[in-house]
Design an enzyme around this catalytic site. Structure first.
Site, PDB file in Angstrom:
ATOM      1  N   ALA A 122       0.887  -1.108   0.072  1.00 49.46           N
ATOM      2  CA  ALA A 122       0.005   0.086  -0.005  1.00 49.46           C
ATOM      3  C   ALA A 122       0.791   1.260  -0.133  1.00 49.46           C
ATOM      4  CB  ALA A 122      -1.021  -0.082   1.197  1.00 49.46           C
ATOM      5  N   SER A 130       2.980   8.988  -8.811  1.00 49.15           N
ATOM      6  CA  SER A 130       4.200   8.724  -9.477  1.00 49.15           C
ATOM      7  C   SER A 130       5.140   9.323  -8.454  1.00 49.15           C
ATOM      8  CB  SER A 130       4.229   9.622 -10.804  1.00 49.15           C
ATOM      9  OG  SER A 130       3.592   9.097 -11.668  1.00 49.15           O
ATOM     10  N   GLU A 363       3.369   0.192 -10.971  1.00 51.58           N
ATOM     11  CA  GLU A 363       4.562   0.111 -10.350  1.00 51.58           C
ATOM     12  C   GLU A 363       5.516   1.035 -11.082  1.00 51.58           C
ATOM     13  OE1 GLU A 363       5.777  -4.021  -9.424  1.00 51.58           O
ATOM     14  OE2 GLU A 363       3.704  -4.589  -9.597  1.00 51.58           O
TER      15      GLU A 363
HETATM   16  C1  LIG Z   1      -4.665  -1.913 -11.755  1.00 52.80           C
HETATM   17  C2  LIG Z   1      -3.896  -1.279 -10.827  1.00 52.80           C
HETATM   18  C3  LIG Z   1      -3.182  -1.865  -9.591  1.00 52.80           C
HETATM   19  C4  LIG Z   1      -2.500  -1.094  -8.747  1.00 52.80           C
HETATM   20  N1  LIG Z   1      -1.855  -1.758  -7.734  1.00 52.80           N
HETATM   21  C5  LIG Z   1      -1.156  -1.001  -6.646  1.00 52.80           C
HETATM   22  C6  LIG Z   1      -0.660  -1.701  -5.632  1.00 52.80           C
HETATM   23  O1  LIG Z   1      -0.927  -2.669  -5.081  1.00 52.80           O
HETATM   24  N2  LIG Z   1      -0.108  -0.812  -4.518  1.00 52.80           N
HETATM   25  C7  LIG Z   1      -0.098   0.509  -4.837  1.00 52.80           C
HETATM   26  O2  LIG Z   1       0.522   1.236  -3.659  1.00 52.80           O
HETATM   27  N3  LIG Z   1      -0.131   1.258  -5.886  1.00 52.80           N
HETATM   28  C8  LIG Z   1      -0.950   0.451  -6.885  1.00 52.80           C
HETATM   29  N4  LIG Z   1      -1.384   0.845  -8.218  1.00 52.80           N
HETATM   30  C9  LIG Z   1      -1.317   2.427  -8.333  1.00 52.80           C
HETATM   31  C10 LIG Z   1      -0.001   2.672  -9.389  1.00 52.80           C
HETATM   32  O3  LIG Z   1       1.314   2.499  -8.880  1.00 52.80           O
HETATM   33  C11 LIG Z   1      -0.121   4.134  -9.965  1.00 52.80           C
HETATM   34  O4  LIG Z   1      -1.459   4.263 -10.488  1.00 52.80           O
HETATM   35  C12 LIG Z   1       1.068   4.521 -10.664  1.00 52.80           C
HETATM   36  O5  LIG Z   1       2.032   4.692  -9.831  1.00 52.80           O
HETATM   37  C13 LIG Z   1       0.735   6.009 -11.096  1.00 52.80           C
HETATM   38  O6  LIG Z   1       0.135   6.974 -10.372  1.00 52.80           O
HETATM   39  P1  LIG Z   1      -1.288   7.937 -10.577  1.00 52.80           P
HETATM   40  O7  LIG Z   1      -2.181   6.877 -10.991  1.00 52.80           O
HETATM   41  O8  LIG Z   1      -1.461   8.614  -9.414  1.00 52.80           O
HETATM   42  O9  LIG Z   1      -0.798   8.637 -11.979  1.00 52.80           O
HETATM   43  P2  LIG Z   1      -0.037  10.168 -11.776  1.00 52.80           P
HETATM   44  O10 LIG Z   1       1.235  10.005 -10.827  1.00 52.80           O
HETATM   45  O11 LIG Z   1      -0.985  11.158 -11.600  1.00 52.80           O
HETATM   46  O12 LIG Z   1       0.507  10.234 -13.125  1.00 52.80           O
HETATM   47  C14 LIG Z   1      -0.313  10.553 -14.340  1.00 52.80           C
HETATM   48  C15 LIG Z   1       0.413  10.672 -15.571  1.00 52.80           C
HETATM   49  O13 LIG Z   1       1.525  11.867 -15.653  1.00 52.80           O
HETATM   50  C16 LIG Z   1       2.760  11.213 -15.647  1.00 52.80           C
HETATM   51  N5  LIG Z   1       3.853  11.971 -14.967  1.00 52.80           N
HETATM   52  C17 LIG Z   1       3.826  11.852 -13.499  1.00 52.80           C
HETATM   53  N6  LIG Z   1       4.946  12.405 -13.141  1.00 52.80           N
HETATM   54  C18 LIG Z   1       5.700  12.700 -14.117  1.00 52.80           C
HETATM   55  C19 LIG Z   1       7.095  13.277 -14.492  1.00 52.80           C
HETATM   56  N7  LIG Z   1       7.794  13.867 -13.513  1.00 52.80           N
HETATM   57  N8  LIG Z   1       7.363  13.266 -15.582  1.00 52.80           N
HETATM   58  C20 LIG Z   1       6.675  12.911 -16.696  1.00 52.80           C
HETATM   59  N9  LIG Z   1       5.299  12.385 -16.546  1.00 52.80           N
HETATM   60  C21 LIG Z   1       4.985  12.390 -15.454  1.00 52.80           C
HETATM   61  C22 LIG Z   1       2.614   9.656 -15.325  1.00 52.80           C
HETATM   62  O14 LIG Z   1       3.776   9.008 -16.155  1.00 52.80           O
HETATM   63  C23 LIG Z   1       1.483   9.453 -15.908  1.00 52.80           C
HETATM   64  O15 LIG Z   1       1.173   9.209 -17.327  1.00 52.80           O
HETATM   65  C24 LIG Z   1      -2.059   0.424  -8.943  1.00 52.80           C
HETATM   66  C25 LIG Z   1      -2.560   0.877 -10.217  1.00 52.80           C
HETATM   67  C26 LIG Z   1      -3.535   0.064 -10.928  1.00 52.80           C
HETATM   68  C27 LIG Z   1      -4.180   0.839 -12.142  1.00 52.80           C
END
Ligand SMILES: Cc1cc2nc3c(=O)[nH]c(=O)nc-3n(C[C@H](O)[C@H](O)[C@H](O)COP(=O)(O)OP(=O)(O)OC[C@H]3O[C@@H](n4cnc5c(N)ncnc54)[C@H](O)[C@@H]3O)c2cc1C
Length: 381
Positions: A122, A130, A363
């Protein structure tokens, strides 16, 4: 590593036979209903497919990441949703093995390998995706306990897991932001823990994802995983390993879509000939196969590097983004080669494309992976 050993080939075949025999007949039904059958996980445990990289004294097989990846590739070749529902139950054991106390290893690792316990990681929060260092879930030390408050999103196994490794803030005022965090094991039956799975996902419908809430959840201080203040670094060490597994899942997804495309172009006739006789179609198949093979090579190398005991964050990140992108490209072309039939679920190819997309996001999104790679190449400038 240029060729698999006889033992590795045997493991690969056993995984393929298991996935074909157990997943294939029910995969589309589970995907359509967004559900999972726990017997598949139990059987996978019985056959020794879970966390094979863990030492034998913890009921692992004492094998490597490469063997685990070979298993995951064959599973994902049939269905990524079912594979994720199984793989996620031991997603995080890498970290417990790396930094857990002997008591923690003894308590959690054997039941996970034996299919008696499931875990989850979590990390993600509404304002911390990210940017992992924006995590705000707090764990306050009070006597010999931590009290957790906060909320996580997108947590795999939020309800299914017996426990989660939670990234939380333990030292909110530390001027070094990355030293504010710790990783703490939280059993999901503790008062104050609540979880709500999502419905209507594009990808991984057989695998559970949802919100997790911590309201004054008390855990003993002995649940601290690793040292206080090392949580951010622990999560990065975990990602170095888990991302290679995602790369293997991606190659399995690409290969599964390619298999479907090959079979379709051999059967489907247009212009009086099978599609496979058309050179532009042959070019597509050749490109899909080449990309898949190149992706496989990079994950073999990344997994082999982990098996030497040396994690290379940039190599793990290269494998993760590249293999995921190949999965999306190959699954996309597989649908293209099916023409209109490709978008019909009954043609059994659309799910590869739907599932491939998430591989570029979780991830560490592909953009984040590239930042890690570039950091290594460019250094400080
Ligand atoms: C099916 C599924 C299972 C998951 N399981 C887990 C889990 O078990 N545990 C857990 O903790 N999380 C989990 N996640 C969460 C996942 O790790 C996050 O969705 C992921 O890290 C991206 O974060 P975000 O969705 O908040 O996107 P954001 O961080 O908001 O990013 C949105 C977009 O902006 C881009 N972006 C962000 N920062 C930058 C930057 N500095 N430069 C360029 N581009 C950037 C990203 O690449 C992305 O394309 C899961 C997600 C899904 C969809």
């Amino acid at each position: 590593m240029f060729a698999l050993s006889t033992e590795q080939l045997d493991i690969q075949k056993a995984a393929k036979d298991f996935a074909e025999g157990e997943f294939r007949p029910i995969a589309r039904e589970l995907d359509a209903a967004s559900r999972f059958e726990e017997r598949l996980w139990e059987k996978a445990a019985e056959l020794g497919f879970l966390a094979v990289f863990l030492p034998e004294k913890y009921e692992g097989l004492g094998l490597g990441y490469i063997e685990q990846c070979l298993i995951l590739e064959e599973f994902a070749r049939v269905d990524l949703g079912i594979t994720h529902a199984i793989e996620s139950t031991f997603f995080g054991t890498q970290l417990i093995d790396l930094i857990g106390t002997p008591e923690q290893k003894e308590k959690y690792l054997p039941p996970i390998c034996l299919g008696r316990m499931k875990m989850g990681m979590a990390i993600t929060e509404p304002d911390a995706g990210s940017d992992v260092s924006a995590v705000s879930t707090e764990a306050c030390r009070q006597g010999d306990e931590y009290i957790l408050n906060g909320g996580k999103v997108f947590i795999t196994n939020c309800k299914r897991a017996d426990f989660l490794v939670v990234l939380c803030v333990t030292d909110p005022h530390n001027p070094k932001v990355h030293k504010r965090f710790s990783t703490i094991i939280v059993e999901t039956d503790r008062p104050g823990y609540d979880a709500t799975p999502y419905h209507g996902k594009l990808s991984l419908r057989a695998s559970e994802t949802g919100d997790a809430v911590f309201k004054n959840v008390r855990v003993p201080a002995t649940n601290l995983l690793g040292e206080e203040g090392r949580g951010f670094y622990n999560i990065m060490a975990f990602f170095d390993r888990s991302r290679v597994q995602v790369a293997a899942l991606s190659v399995g997804t690409a290969q599964g879509a390619l298999d479907k495309a090959i079979s379709h172009v051999r059967q489907r006739e247009q212009f009086g000939r099978p599609l496979a006789a058309l050179q532009l179609v042959q070019g597509k198949i050749a490109e899909m196969a080449t990309r898949t093979e190149a992706a496989r090579s990079i994950y073999y190398r990344a997994a082999s590097m982990l098996d030497t005991g040396k994690a290379d964050p940039a190599l793990s990140s290269m494998a993760k983004w590249y293999c995921a992108e190949v999965a999306v490209q190959v699954a996309d072309e597989a649908i293209q080669l099916h023409g209109g039939y490709g978008i019909l679920e009954e043609y059994n190819v659309a799910h590869y494309w739907r599932n491939a997309k998430v591989l570029e996001i979780f991830e560490g999104s592909k953009e984040v992976e590239k930042i890690i790679v570039a950091k290594k190449i460019l250094g400080k400038y």
